[in-house]
Design a protein around this motif. Structure first.
Motif, PDB file in Angstrom:
ATOM      1  N   GLY A   1       0.827  -0.998  -0.153  1.00 42.42           N
ATOM      2  CA  GLY A   1       0.020   0.098  -0.074  1.00 42.42           C
ATOM      3  C   GLY A   1       0.903   1.297   0.141  1.00 42.42           C
ATOM      4  O   GLY A   1       0.556   2.212   0.679  1.00 42.42           O
ATOM      5  N   ILE A   2       1.968   1.212  -0.720  1.00 41.35           N
ATOM      6  CA  ILE A   2       2.976   2.548  -0.819  1.00 41.35           C
ATOM      7  C   ILE A   2       2.917   2.853  -2.263  1.00 41.35           C
ATOM      8  O   ILE A   2       2.588   2.221  -3.052  1.00 41.35           O
ATOM      9  N   GLU A   3       3.461   4.148  -2.461  1.00 39.37           N
ATOM     10  CA  GLU A   3       3.740   4.558  -3.656  1.00 39.37           C
ATOM     11  C   GLU A   3       4.746   3.640  -4.402  1.00 39.37           C
ATOM     12  O   GLU A   3       5.630   3.430  -3.875  1.00 39.37           O
ATOM     13  N   LYS A   4       4.516   3.487  -5.699  1.00 37.08           N
ATOM     14  CA  LYS A   4       5.538   2.532  -6.470  1.00 37.08           C
ATOM     15  C   LYS A   4       6.814   2.942  -6.663  1.00 37.08           C
ATOM     16  O   LYS A   4       7.915   2.518  -6.455  1.00 37.08           O
ATOM     17  N   ASP A   5       6.686   4.508  -6.634  1.00 38.41           N
ATOM     18  CA  ASP A   5       8.073   5.196  -6.758  1.00 38.41           C
ATOM     19  C   ASP A   5       9.103   5.025  -5.817  1.00 38.41           C
ATOM     20  O   ASP A   5      10.203   4.786  -5.872  1.00 38.41           O
ATOM     21  N   LEU A   6       8.507   4.760  -4.432  1.00 38.66           N
ATOM     22  CA  LEU A   6       9.544   4.221  -3.529  1.00 38.66           C
ATOM     23  C   LEU A   6      10.435   3.211  -3.540  1.00 38.66           C
ATOM     24  O   LEU A   6      11.521   3.103  -3.342  1.00 38.66           O
ATOM     25  N   LEU A   7       9.607   2.161  -4.441  1.00 42.69           N
ATOM     26  CA  LEU A   7      10.520   0.972  -4.313  1.00 42.69           C
ATOM     27  C   LEU A   7      11.287   1.063  -5.827  1.00 42.69           C
ATOM     28  O   LEU A   7      12.380   0.251  -5.846  1.00 42.69           O
ATOM     29  N   LEU A   8      10.635   1.506  -6.835  1.00 41.61           N
ATOM     30  CA  LEU A   8      11.241   1.738  -7.892  1.00 41.61           C
ATOM     31  C   LEU A   8      12.541   2.497  -7.986  1.00 41.61           C
ATOM     32  O   LEU A   8      13.685   2.010  -8.534  1.00 41.61           O
ATOM     33  N   LYS A   9      12.408   3.556  -7.264  1.00 39.98           N
ATOM     34  CA  LYS A   9      13.724   4.373  -7.195  1.00 39.98           C
ATOM     35  C   LYS A   9      14.745   3.752  -6.639  1.00 39.98           C
ATOM     36  O   LYS A   9      15.924   3.800  -6.896  1.00 39.98           O
ATOM     37  N   ALA A  10      14.519   2.739  -5.265  1.00 35.55           N
ATOM     38  CA  ALA A  10      15.528   2.130  -4.660  1.00 35.55           C
ATOM     39  C   ALA A  10      16.008   1.093  -5.595  1.00 35.55           C
ATOM     40  O   ALA A  10      17.117   0.974  -5.443  1.00 35.55           O
ATOM     41  N   ALA A  11      15.310   0.542  -6.631  1.00 34.29           N
ATOM     42  CA  ALA A  11      15.676  -0.483  -7.493  1.00 34.29           C
ATOM     43  C   ALA A  11      16.510   0.222  -8.659  1.00 34.29           C
ATOM     44  O   ALA A  11      16.964  -0.600  -9.458  1.00 34.29           O
ATOM     45  N   GLU A  12      16.488   1.479  -8.690  1.00 30.47           N
ATOM     46  CA  GLU A  12      16.914   2.178  -9.908  1.00 30.47           C
ATOM     47  C   GLU A  12      16.110   1.577 -11.084  1.00 30.47           C
ATOM     48  O   GLU A  12      16.794   1.272 -12.146  1.00 30.47           O
ATOM     49  N   LYS A  13      14.990   1.518 -11.018  1.00 30.51           N
ATOM     50  CA  LYS A  13      14.255   0.896 -12.247  1.00 30.51           C
ATOM     51  C   LYS A  13      13.233   2.031 -12.557  1.00 30.51           C
ATOM     52  O   LYS A  13      12.704   2.857 -11.867  1.00 30.51           O
ATOM     53  N   VAL A  14      12.714   1.921 -14.017  1.00 33.51           N
ATOM     54  CA  VAL A  14      11.859   2.845 -14.418  1.00 33.51           C
ATOM     55  C   VAL A  14      10.299   2.307 -14.427  1.00 33.51           C
ATOM     56  O   VAL A  14      10.246   1.127 -14.705  1.00 33.51           O
ATOM     57  N   ASP A  15       9.499   3.260 -13.952  1.00 33.95           N
ATOM     58  CA  ASP A  15       8.100   2.684 -14.151  1.00 33.95           C
ATOM     59  C   ASP A  15       7.733   2.333 -15.323  1.00 33.95           C
ATOM     60  O   ASP A  15       8.041   2.932 -16.405  1.00 33.95           O
ATOM     61  N   PRO A  16       7.152   0.951 -15.506  1.00 30.09           N
ATOM     62  CA  PRO A  16       6.820   0.397 -16.926  1.00 30.09           C
ATOM     63  C   PRO A  16       5.840   1.415 -17.768  1.00 30.09           C
ATOM     64  O   PRO A  16       6.240   1.449 -18.839  1.00 30.09           O
ATOM     65  N   GLU A  17       5.027   2.158 -17.111  1.00 30.93           N
ATOM     66  CA  GLU A  17       4.274   2.980 -17.615  1.00 30.93           C
ATOM     67  C   GLU A  17       5.027   4.337 -18.538  1.00 30.93           C
ATOM     68  O   GLU A  17       4.769   4.472 -19.613  1.00 30.93           O
ATOM     69  N   VAL A  18       6.184   4.524 -17.824  1.00 26.45           N
ATOM     70  CA  VAL A  18       7.114   5.575 -18.189  1.00 26.45           C
ATOM     71  C   VAL A  18       7.820   4.930 -19.478  1.00 26.45           C
ATOM     72  O   VAL A  18       8.004   5.622 -20.452  1.00 26.45           O
ATOM     73  N   SER A  19       8.478   3.790 -19.441  1.00 31.99           N
ATOM     74  CA  SER A  19       9.199   3.373 -20.476  1.00 31.99           C
ATOM     75  C   SER A  19       8.322   2.948 -21.695  1.00 31.99           C
ATOM     76  O   SER A  19       9.083   3.181 -22.700  1.00 31.99           O
ATOM     77  N   GLU A  20       7.206   2.439 -21.420  1.00 32.54           N
ATOM     78  CA  GLU A  20       6.309   2.214 -22.512  1.00 32.54           C
ATOM     79  C   GLU A  20       6.089   3.644 -23.284  1.00 32.54           C
ATOM     80  O   GLU A  20       5.927   3.586 -24.506  1.00 32.54           O
ATOM     81  N   TYR A  21       5.849   4.628 -22.568  1.00 30.38           N
ATOM     82  CA  TYR A  21       5.490   5.987 -23.113  1.00 30.38           C
ATOM     83  C   TYR A  21       6.629   6.407 -23.930  1.00 30.38           C
ATOM     84  O   TYR A  21       6.363   6.718 -25.174  1.00 30.38           O
ATOM     85  N   VAL A  22       7.933   6.354 -23.456  1.00 32.55           N
ATOM     86  CA  VAL A  22       9.038   6.865 -24.025  1.00 32.55           C
ATOM     87  C   VAL A  22       9.092   5.933 -25.304  1.00 32.55           C
ATOM     88  O   VAL A  22       9.665   6.296 -26.375  1.00 32.55           O
ATOM     89  N   ALA A  23       9.070   4.719 -25.183  1.00 35.74           N
ATOM     90  CA  ALA A  23       9.192   3.572 -26.235  1.00 35.74           C
ATOM     91  C   ALA A  23       8.324   4.021 -27.644  1.00 35.74           C
ATOM     92  O   ALA A  23       8.679   3.835 -28.833  1.00 35.74           O
ATOM     93  N   HIS A  24       6.919   4.566 -27.348  1.00 36.26           N
ATOM     94  CA  HIS A  24       6.177   4.643 -28.225  1.00 36.26           C
ATOM     95  C   HIS A  24       6.273   6.427 -28.537  1.00 36.26           C
ATOM     96  O   HIS A  24       5.280   6.507 -29.457  1.00 36.26           O
ATOM     97  N   GLU A  25       6.987   6.983 -28.085  1.00 42.80           N
ATOM     98  CA  GLU A  25       7.112   8.572 -28.344  1.00 42.80           C
ATOM     99  C   GLU A  25       8.490   8.901 -28.613  1.00 42.80           C
ATOM    100  O   GLU A  25       9.283   9.416 -27.620  1.00 42.80           O
ATOM    101  N   PRO A  26       9.145   8.777 -29.689  1.00 39.24           N
ATOM    102  CA  PRO A  26      10.540   8.816 -30.021  1.00 39.24           C
ATOM    103  C   PRO A  26      10.947  10.164 -29.473  1.00 39.24           C
ATOM    104  O   PRO A  26      12.193  10.420 -29.081  1.00 39.24           O
ATOM    105  N   ARG A  27      10.000  11.061 -29.625  1.00 35.37           N
ATOM    106  CA  ARG A  27      10.243  12.566 -29.345  1.00 35.37           C
ATOM    107  C   ARG A  27      10.558  12.720 -27.940  1.00 35.37           C
ATOM    108  O   ARG A  27      11.398  13.718 -27.702  1.00 35.37           O
TER     109      ARG A  27
END
Lengths: 146, 138
Positions: free
Chosen positions: B74-100
């Motif tokens: 029940g915590i913000e996903k960023d708290l764990l993603l940051k500690a793991a030095e990983k990017v939120d899949p939603e963000v990486s997917e967005y970047v993958a589909h938006e080359p700009r």
């Protein structure tokens, strides 16, 4: 290591006091199954982990170990693989018992090696039941069979 | 909400690096009062693997598992993603589909954008009325 013999009644009282303290800590009464892991981690403030204890300590048939100064309880990973929940939980509780009742017996002596303050618990059918302190693992002391 | 990609918040970089995934996870799991085996069951991994993760004996798990863990705690996903030095899949997917977006981030990296630059950029974007929300207001 000489450990004072305790009557069952004394051990029972100690266990009841621990549970009472935990109930106050969480703010509600608890019923079985007793959350042994939470008691170890949050209430007693110990580091609990599942380890390859045989490799770690260099001996066979180890169920669990309590390291007094690093405040750490290690449970043999193999117990999880055997899907033997009862034995896993019992070993956790057994090690917690060592922490509560026996931690003061350990640690007054040398603090030179990593395992110098460990209480290691092994199965009764252990093939090497008589490792004495300072023999196979330097500075290591064994309380009894678990 | 801060950007999950680059917000280092107020902590120094040193603190940030010191906060490893395993100890962060253990801290939040203990705070939630969920035992090792119970938590492992909830997120669909073995208790032995969870113990190894918490003691930093193995590399942080996949993004999918990290999101699962954040949900279970029940915590913000960023708290764990940051500690793991990983990017939120939603963000990486967005970047993958938006080359700009990727081009823009590459530029930001080359220009060595700092915390202040990102905050300025956020304000500029708001003033310029970029994106969907502003259009809807018109």
């Amino acid at each position: 290591m000489n450990v004072r013999w305790l009557p069952k009644d004394t051990i029972l009282k100690s266990a009841s006091a621990l549970l009472e303290g935990y109930e106050k800590f969480v703010g509600h009464p608890i019923h079985p199954p007793i959350p042994v892991e939470d008691i170890i981690e949050r209430y007693l403030g110990l580091n609990l982990s599942f380890e390859d204890l045989e490799a770690m300590l260099g001996m066979e048939d180890v169920l669990g170990a309590t390291f007094v100064t690093p405040k750490r309880i290690c449970i043999n990973k193999r117990l999880l693989e055997e899907k033997n929940e009862g034995r896993t939980v019992f070993t956790c509780a057994h090690e917690a018992g060592h922490w509560v009742l026996h931690r003061h017996y350990v640690g007054q002596a040398q603090r030179s090696t990593q395992f110098s303050e460990a209480i290691v618990c092994r199965t009764l059918n252990s093939k090497h039941p008589a490792i004495a302190a300072g023999e196979e693992v330097p500075g290591f002391r064994r309380l009894k069979n678990g | 909400m801060a950007s999950p990609l680059f917000s280092l918040d107020q902590r120094s970089l040193f603190d940030y690096i010191e906060r490893m995934f395993g100890s962060t996870l253990k801290e939040y799991r203990n705070k939630a009062g969920i035992g090792l085996r119970d938590f492992a069951g909830r997120v669909g991994i073995s208790p032995g693997y969870l113990s190894d993760l918490e003691n930093e004996k193995v590399a942080p798990p996949s993004e999918k598992h990290i999101l699962e863990m954040a949900r279970a705690l029940g915590i913000e996903k960023d708290l764990l993603l940051k500690a793991a030095e990983k990017v939120d899949p939603e963000v990486s997917e967005y970047v993958a589909h938006e080359p700009r977006a990727a081009d823009f981030l590459r530029m930001a990296k080359e220009q060595e954008y700092g915390n202040g630059d990102w905050e300025k950029l956020r304000q500029l974007a708001r003033i310029a009325g970029l994106g969907k929300k502003e259009e809807e207001k018109k």
